[in-house]
Design an enzyme around this catalytic site. Structure first.
Site, short mmCIF file in Angstrom:
data_model
loop_
_atom_site.label_atom_id
_atom_site.label_comp_id
_atom_site.label_asym_id
_atom_site.label_seq_id
_atom_site.Cartn_x
_atom_site.Cartn_y
_atom_site.Cartn_z
N ARG A 10 0.83 -1.20 0.00
CA ARG A 10 0.00 0.00 0.00
C ARG A 10 0.88 1.27 0.00
NH1 ARG A 10 -0.86 4.84 1.73
NH2 ARG A 10 -0.27 4.18 3.83
N ASP A 11 1.46 1.60 1.14
CA ASP A 11 2.22 2.86 1.23
C ASP A 11 3.39 2.85 0.26
OD1 ASP A 11 2.75 5.37 2.15
OD2 ASP A 11 3.43 4.78 4.14
N HIS A 203 4.84 4.19 12.64
CA HIS A 203 5.01 4.18 11.17
C HIS A 203 6.01 5.27 10.81
CE1 HIS A 203 3.06 4.04 7.01
NE2 HIS A 203 3.68 5.20 6.96
N CYS A 236 9.88 6.87 -5.12
CA CYS A 236 9.96 7.15 -6.55
C CYS A 236 10.84 8.38 -6.79
CB CYS A 236 8.58 7.42 -7.10
SG CYS A 236 8.61 7.93 -8.79
ZN ZN Z 1 3.50 6.40 5.23
#
Ligand code: ZN
Length: 294
Positions: A10-11, A203, A236
């Site tokens: 996901r992240d 996180h 990215c």
């Molecule tokens: Zn994150």
């Protein structure tokens, strides 16, 4: 023993420029399961026009094995996200808001207060529909637009989320602004208010190189659940300032070196990281995949 919540699918992938086919995402998740991961943030129910990388959430969920004792989580940022999530058999909703007005206005076009009001109802309805609900509080360690985010605000959003039915809270350092001393302070304040038994996760992003240092500070303050991303996915080079999550296999290597169990097989994680790199058309950020296991 620590618990890893793998957020690469996901992240990680959400912050990669390359959009992976659904079957490759499913293979990634299978490989993670085979490596011992049992808690996976697999999808996000966001507007596919805004985040095309996550457009195949429903399709991907259908491809995931249901008999492997794995908990699958999906990100929910709004009521429309909840409506989509409830039509799937995702196990856990990860309901997200940031705790900074400036950040929230830019990302969700509403204040933190407005977000918390709407999301409290989303949390209640999710819990009533027998989904597990975790609250994720972004920018909990600082905001790139406002700087410091008052701890009192972070704790009051956590309180509202817990009252509404969240059985877990994750504090997220969305843009990598945390430092180890601050992590210790924030975690201690959280436990003081909500008790040491409440399930708190952390996180971190490695934006300024402090991901593992912050993870260790969280561990020393008593936290046992950490988000991370295989191969450090999520950086990215064409997306401004996007830097990946703490790298799963690097984090596992640290904990195993400290004789702290993670329930995972480091060799298999490393193989998965290297396989992932072949899919991404760029070198990934993980360190262990370059240096090897000592
Ligand atoms: Zn994150």
């Amino acid at each position: 023993m620590i618990e890893i919540c793998e957020v690469g699918p996901r992240d990680g992938l959400q912050n990669e420029c390359k959009v992976l086919p659904t079957n490759v995402k499913a293979e990634l998740i299978l490989r993670l399961i085979d490596s011992g991961i049992r808690n996976i943030e697999a999808v996000s129910f966001v507007n596919p026009k805004v985040v095309p990388q996550m457009a195949d959430a429903e399709e991907l969920i259908k491809l995931l094995p249901k008999d492997r004792n794995v908990r699958y989580g999906g990100l929910v940022l709004s009521r429309s996200g909840l409506d989509r999530a409830l039509k799937t058999d995702i196990d856990f909703l990860h309901v997200v808001t940031t705790t900074s007005d400036s950040f929230n206005q830019r990302n969700a076009k509403r204040t933190v207060h407005q977000a918390v009001e709407e999301l409290s109802k989303v949390i209640k309805e999710g819990a009533e529909a027998n989904k597990g609900v975790a609250g994720v509080l972004g920018t909990a360690f600082g905001c790139p637009f406002e700087g410091e985010v008052p701890l009192s605000r972070v704790l009051s959003v956590a309180e509202k989320f817990i009252e509404s039915g969240c059985t877990e809270i994750t504090l997220a350092d969305t843009t990598g602004m945390a430092n180890p001393a601050q992590v210790h302070q924030v975690v201690s304040a959280f436990y003081e208010q909500f008790g040491k038994d409440f399930s708190l996760g952390l996180h971190f992003h490695n934006t300024r190189g402090l991901g593992l240092a912050n993870t260790l500070a969280g561990y020393q303050a008593g936290v046992r659940r950490f988000d991370s991303s295989i191969a450090g996915l999520g950086g990215c080079p064409f997306a401004p300032k996007a830097v990946g999550n703490v790298c799963t296999e690097d984090m596992v290597n640290m904990f195993h070196g400290m004789k702290i169990e993670t329930g995972t097989d480091l060799n298999k994680l490393l193989e998965t990281a290297k396989w992932m790199e072949t899919n991404m058309d760029r070198p990934l950020d993980g360190m262990l995949m370059k240096a090897g296991i000592a």
